[in-house]
Write a protein that holds these residues in place. Structure first.
Motif: not given
Length: 170
Positions: A45-48, A112-118, A142-147
């Motif tokens: 994973i990769d979290a903000p 939970q939507g607070y990390a992306l699958a790496s 909303g919107t975010f920049e991938p970590p």
């Protein structure tokens, strides 16, 4: 001696890979823990990042990296964490699948939507990510920049900072 063997396992010692590291954990950030003096990146994973901002659906900024860290800290609570080592990532960091109460923390954070699958590491958490996206949970609301892009942009800005300007350190 056991602590040394566990650290080797987390650092990629193939014969030691079956070892686990267990005990109380300190949350370093949204995808990193420290157990018994060993810093462990949550596998797949990769979290903000702690200083990263995201936007709500209404366009308001919020500290999504801080929120990921807070949620992980709350989920772990005082309970013991158990981590199974994987080989080190491309940066040489120890990485592991870590669980609390039998629940995979990487899967939980992504759901939970607070990390992306790496995806460059594993496709293990892609299904949880798709579900979080479909239900607009966490950063997907909303919107975010991938970590990884956010980190890359910060490093590039630091590299081009004017001479004499103090640069942030990692």
């Amino acid at each position: 001696m056991r602590r040394f063997v566990l650290a080797l396992a987390l650092l990629g010692c193939a014969p030691c890979a079956a070892e686990t590291l267990a005990g109380p954990a300190t949350v370093v950030d949204g995808d990193t823990l420290e157990l018994r003096g060993v810093r462990v990146h949550l596998y797949g994973i990769d979290a903000p990042e702690e200083g990263q901002l995201c936007e709500t659906a209404a366009g308001r900024s919020y500290p999504c990296g801080h929120e990921a860290t807070r949620l992980l800290r709350k989920r772990i609570g005082e309970g013991p964490v158990t981590c199974e080592a994987h080989k080190p990532d491309a940066k040489g960091r120890a990485q592991a699948t870590c669980k609390v109460g039998g629940e995979d923390l990487s899967a939980w954070l992504v759901s939970q939507g607070y990390a992306l699958a790496s995806r460059s590491v594993s496709t293990t958490y892609v299904r949880q990510e798709a579900r979080a996206w479909a239900t607009r949970k966490g950063i997907w609301a909303g919107t975010f920049e991938p970590p990884s892009d956010w980190r890359h942009d910060r490093l590039r800005m630091e590299a081009t900072a004017a001479p004499g300007v103090e640069r942030a350190t990692r």
